[in-house]
Design a protein around this motif. Structure first.
Motif, mmCIF file in Angstrom:
data_model
loop_
_atom_site.group_PDB
_atom_site.id
_atom_site.type_symbol
_atom_site.label_atom_id
_atom_site.label_comp_id
_atom_site.label_asym_id
_atom_site.label_seq_id
_atom_site.Cartn_x
_atom_site.Cartn_y
_atom_site.Cartn_z
ATOM 1 N N LYS A 1 -1.537 12.425 9.227
ATOM 2 C CA LYS A 1 -0.185 11.878 9.383
ATOM 3 C C LYS A 1 0.617 11.990 8.082
ATOM 4 C CE LYS A 1 -1.187 8.605 13.096
ATOM 5 N NZ LYS A 1 -0.372 9.353 14.092
ATOM 6 N N ASN A 2 1.886 12.323 8.245
ATOM 7 C CA ASN A 2 2.832 12.323 7.131
ATOM 8 C C ASN A 2 3.613 11.017 7.192
ATOM 9 O OD1 ASN A 2 4.680 12.880 5.122
ATOM 10 N ND2 ASN A 2 5.904 14.272 6.385
ATOM 11 N N ILE A 3 3.380 10.138 6.229
ATOM 12 C CA ILE A 3 3.983 8.803 6.236
ATOM 13 C C ILE A 3 4.931 8.679 5.055
ATOM 14 C CG2 ILE A 3 3.538 6.324 6.172
ATOM 15 C CD1 ILE A 3 0.756 6.862 7.244
ATOM 16 N N ALA A 4 6.108 8.137 5.309
ATOM 17 C CA ALA A 4 7.100 7.921 4.255
ATOM 18 C C ALA A 4 7.626 6.497 4.355
ATOM 19 C CB ALA A 4 8.252 8.919 4.390
ATOM 20 N N THR A 5 7.912 5.901 3.204
ATOM 21 C CA THR A 5 8.486 4.554 3.184
ATOM 22 C C THR A 5 9.737 4.540 2.323
ATOM 23 O OG1 THR A 5 7.352 3.672 1.212
ATOM 24 C CG2 THR A 5 6.139 3.625 3.292
ATOM 25 N N VAL A 6 10.703 3.733 2.722
ATOM 26 C CA VAL A 6 11.925 3.495 1.950
ATOM 27 C C VAL A 6 11.983 1.996 1.701
ATOM 28 C CG1 VAL A 6 14.416 3.767 1.857
ATOM 29 C CG2 VAL A 6 13.037 5.424 3.120
ATOM 30 N N GLU A 7 11.890 1.581 0.441
ATOM 31 C CA GLU A 7 11.707 0.169 0.140
ATOM 32 C C GLU A 7 12.619 -0.288 -1.002
ATOM 33 O OE1 GLU A 7 7.343 -0.846 0.056
ATOM 34 O OE2 GLU A 7 7.175 1.337 0.140
ATOM 35 N N ASP A 8 12.761 -1.585 -1.119
ATOM 36 C CA ASP A 8 13.551 -2.181 -2.202
ATOM 37 C C ASP A 8 12.915 -3.509 -2.628
ATOM 38 O OD1 ASP A 8 15.506 -2.814 -4.052
ATOM 39 O OD2 ASP A 8 16.850 -3.694 -2.553
ATOM 40 N N PRO A 9 11.977 -3.481 -3.592
ATOM 41 C CA PRO A 9 11.369 -2.314 -4.230
ATOM 42 C C PRO A 9 10.075 -1.956 -3.515
ATOM 43 C CG PRO A 9 10.691 -4.285 -5.372
ATOM 44 C CD PRO A 9 11.561 -4.746 -4.215
ATOM 45 N N VAL A 10 9.339 -0.984 -4.074
ATOM 46 C CA VAL A 10 8.002 -0.662 -3.574
ATOM 47 C C VAL A 10 7.064 -1.773 -4.042
ATOM 48 C CG1 VAL A 10 6.080 0.957 -3.667
ATOM 49 C CG2 VAL A 10 8.438 1.813 -3.603
ATOM 50 N N GLU A 11 6.511 -2.529 -3.100
ATOM 51 C CA GLU A 11 5.733 -3.702 -3.462
ATOM 52 C C GLU A 11 4.248 -3.405 -3.636
ATOM 53 O OE1 GLU A 11 6.446 -7.054 -0.993
ATOM 54 O OE2 GLU A 11 8.599 -7.076 -1.364
ATOM 55 N N ILE A 12 3.700 -2.528 -2.808
ATOM 56 C CA ILE A 12 2.282 -2.188 -2.885
ATOM 57 C C ILE A 12 2.158 -0.667 -2.838
ATOM 58 C CG2 ILE A 12 0.039 -2.352 -1.737
ATOM 59 C CD1 ILE A 12 0.840 -5.057 -0.681
ATOM 60 N N ASN B 1 4.090 8.589 1.023
ATOM 61 C CA ASN B 1 5.251 8.954 0.197
ATOM 62 C C ASN B 1 6.201 7.760 0.135
ATOM 63 O OD1 ASN B 1 4.584 11.957 0.052
ATOM 64 N ND2 ASN B 1 4.699 11.617 2.265
ATOM 65 N N GLN B 2 6.248 7.097 -1.000
ATOM 66 C CA GLN B 2 7.023 5.866 -1.133
ATOM 67 C C GLN B 2 8.224 6.086 -2.035
ATOM 68 O OE1 GLN B 2 3.121 3.689 -2.072
ATOM 69 N NE2 GLN B 2 4.307 2.078 -1.053
ATOM 70 N N VAL C 1 5.422 8.983 10.555
ATOM 71 C CA VAL C 1 5.649 7.536 10.493
ATOM 72 C C VAL C 1 6.618 7.248 9.353
ATOM 73 C CG1 VAL C 1 4.597 5.274 10.194
ATOM 74 C CG2 VAL C 1 3.306 7.101 11.324
ATOM 75 N N ILE C 2 7.587 6.378 9.625
ATOM 76 C CA ILE C 2 8.542 5.959 8.600
ATOM 77 C C ILE C 2 8.562 4.433 8.543
ATOM 78 C CG2 ILE C 2 10.954 5.948 7.864
ATOM 79 C CD1 ILE C 2 11.339 8.575 9.277
ATOM 80 N N MET C 3 8.445 3.923 7.346
ATOM 81 C CA MET C 3 8.594 2.474 7.161
ATOM 82 C C MET C 3 9.874 2.219 6.369
ATOM 83 S SD MET C 3 8.141 -0.415 5.027
ATOM 84 C CE MET C 3 6.748 -0.534 3.933
#
Length: 566
Positions: free
Chosen positions: A350-361, A367-368, A393-395
């Motif tokens: 799986k190719n997983i990407a996250t968009v966060e504010d901020p990156v917590e973990i 890909n964060q 998957v996108i978070m």
């Protein structure tokens, strides 16, 4: 007897007790100030008052115990807990510690100038013991000639070795910076605060200046408690040091700032400290959020899901597309639920990407991206960029605006699994909230697969919780079903050395609403949250209140805690 305020402000007890004439007292106070000598020591050393008589009178006036320092073994004094310079300047000496109390030898109980500093450095409640001024002066001189290093006595203060401060870039040097191994007192104070917060499992540290004093509070298990009240001068130095560590502008005090730094402990764990400063009436308030990079708590079994709720979440995660919404207020554990799901999905396929504010973990293999609004990198633009990189998957850390919501829903309908959060009070309200943001009911009904709402309840301490008997009428009013009244045992907090006010740690409570065909139909027809909730209840949906009561029935939490959060 004079009031404490009058004694503290004027030392009138020396005159009122007949130990000194008024004019002699005023002249002695002036001379002692000029000579930079504590007033009581000046009086005794000039033989204006007998040392024992003065100590005895002070103990009586302030209702404090009296101790002969000849009976004290200097090698047993807990000197490592107070900076030697503070001992010298304050003319106060730590005698011993008991639980959270530090017993201090004083010759002048009225001189409170350094009490706050010592309380801040040690984190202890001060208990005063009156001693003779000359004997105290001689003992301080003796112990300062052969000081006990902090390393010698560190175990008494804390079992956690701080390790080293790690930063991506070295901050610009300031007057506070020093060579390694030669830390300033301010650095040691800041490290002590951070160390204690980590050791206690604190989530946030608040440093708050007011008109005459500052206070430091820890948020533990969701509840703020005051730990100390430093002087304003000390608080400003602490804030400046934290700003240097977080690579913030220490000269800018008029605008809010955000930064972060990282700390490594002796057990290999990495802790991120997210720092925010905001200008207030009396100075900068600074809040630190402690982010634990450990993945140990990211197992669904550890989060508090019931078996049924866990299975519902797993079914949604197994889907190749759709939108999973996790809702709740700040600090309700939404991020843990998201990361627990990502951890299960994080495979080589799986190719997983996250968009966060901020990156917590940090998750290896994912890909964060942390948004940066100052350069135009917001949730919407980052999400659009990742959609062009073939994600499975996108978070999305949070849906804050209509544009982000529309992109997330479009992604969920075009073969992507999207996991995100939204701030609503319960699961059902999330569905109507999206409609209020301008998303058509048709898109809401056909893109969302699961909505989870959650809170974090404090766990009762297993060592001291006590059973309580409540009448059946009260249990029914709380919401327990009648068939459970004879089989449940409820517990209440008590408090012991192993917990905080009867609680130790937290557990999640959840409500999980699967979007069935019947619920989708109600949404598309413009149904409100009440109608959706009634339909979900007929499908076996448990509310947050019902889930929390189940935790109370299991003996995990108290009715008081259930009522506090639901």
């Amino acid at each position: 007897m004079n009031s404490r305020a009058e004694i503290t402000d004027t030392y009138h007890w020396l005159v009122a007790s007949g130990l000194l004439e008024s004019d002699v007292f005023e002249q002695a106070r002036t001379d002692a100030t000029r000579a930079d000598i504590p007033l009581v020591l000046y009086l005794v050393s000039r033989q204006m008052i007998d040392g024992f008589q003065l100590a005895e009178e002070a103990a009586g006036q302030f209702c404090l115990p009296l101790l002969d320092l000849d009976a004290v073994d200097p090698t047993l004094l807990p000197l490592a807990c107070i900076d030697p310079d503070l001992v010298k300047n304050s003319h106060l000496l730590p005698l011993f510690r008991h639980n959270n109390s530090l017993f201090i030898a004083v010759s002048d109980p009225a001189c409170e100038e350094y009490f706050a500093d010592i309380q801040f450095q040690t984190g202890c409640k001060l208990e005063l013991i009156v001693v003779e001024a000359q004997k105290l002066d001689l003992l301080i001189r003796e112990v300062l000639k052969n000081p006990v290093t902090e390393k010698d006595n560190l175990g008494e203060l804390s079992t956690l070795d701080y390790g080293t401060i790690q930063q991506d870039e070295e901050p610009q040097s300031t007057s506070e910076e020093s060579e390694p191994g030669n830390e300033t007192p301010v650095m040691r104070l800041v490290n002590r605060i951070l160390r204690d917060a980590i050791q206690e499992g604190v989530s946030d540290i608040h440093i708050e200046p007011y008109e005459n004093i500052a206070r430091i509070r820890f948020r533990l298990d969701g509840v703020l408690r005051e730990v100390t009240r430093p002087t304003l001068g000390i608080a400003r130095k602490i804030i400046s040091r934290l700003k240097v560590m977080a690579q913030l502008d220490i000269s800018e005090k008029r605008l809010p700032q955000d930064g972060r730094f990282r700390m490594a402990g002796q057990h290999g764990q990495t802790m991120d400290f997210r720092v925010n400063t905001a200008p207030t009436l009396w100075g900068e308030k600074t809040v630190l959020r402690i982010l634990d990079h450990s993945l140990e708590k990211l197992e669904l079994e550890e989060l508090g899901f019931t078996p049924e709720q866990k299975e519902v979440y797993l079914n949604a995660l197994r889907s190749s597309q759709g939108l999973i919404l996790v809702t709740g207020p700040t600090g309700s554990g939404k991020s843990s639920s998201l990361y627990a799901g990502l951890k299960l999905l994080n495979t080589r396929e799986k190719n997983i990407a996250t968009v966060e504010d901020p990156v917590e973990i940090h998750l290896e293999g994912v890909n964060q991206l942390a948004i940066n609004s100052s350069i135009g990198l917001d949730f919407a633009s980052a999400l659009r960029a990742f959609l062009r990189q073939d994600p499975d998957v996108i978070m999305v850390g949070e849906i804050r605006d209509t544009e982000t919501a529309k992109i997330a829903i479009r992604a969920a309908q075009t073969g992507h699994l999207v996991i995100t959060t939204l701030h609503t009070n319960n699961a059902v309200q999330a569905l109507t909230r999206l409609s209020d943001m301008g998303i058509s009911p048709y898109l809401v009904a056909n893109s969302i697969s699961l909505v989870i709402a959650q809170r974090l309840l404090r766990r009762l301490c297993n060592h001291c919780k006590k059973p309580v008997n409540l009448p059946a009428k009260s249990l029914l009013q709380e919401g327990f079903s009648e068939n459970l009244l004879d089989s449940i045992t409820l517990f209440a907090p008590q408090g012991c050395k192993k917990c905080h006010a009867g609680y130790c740690g937290r557990t999640g409570v959840y409500e999980a609403v699967t979007i069935t065909k019947s619920i989708s139909r109600v949404i598309m027809e413009g149904g409100n949250s009440i109608q959706i909730a009634e339909l979900a209840a007929r499908n076996g949906f448990n509310t947050l209140r019902e889930s929390a009561l189940e935790k109370a029935a299991q003996g995990l939490t108290s009715i008081a805690e259930v009522n506090r959060l639901t």
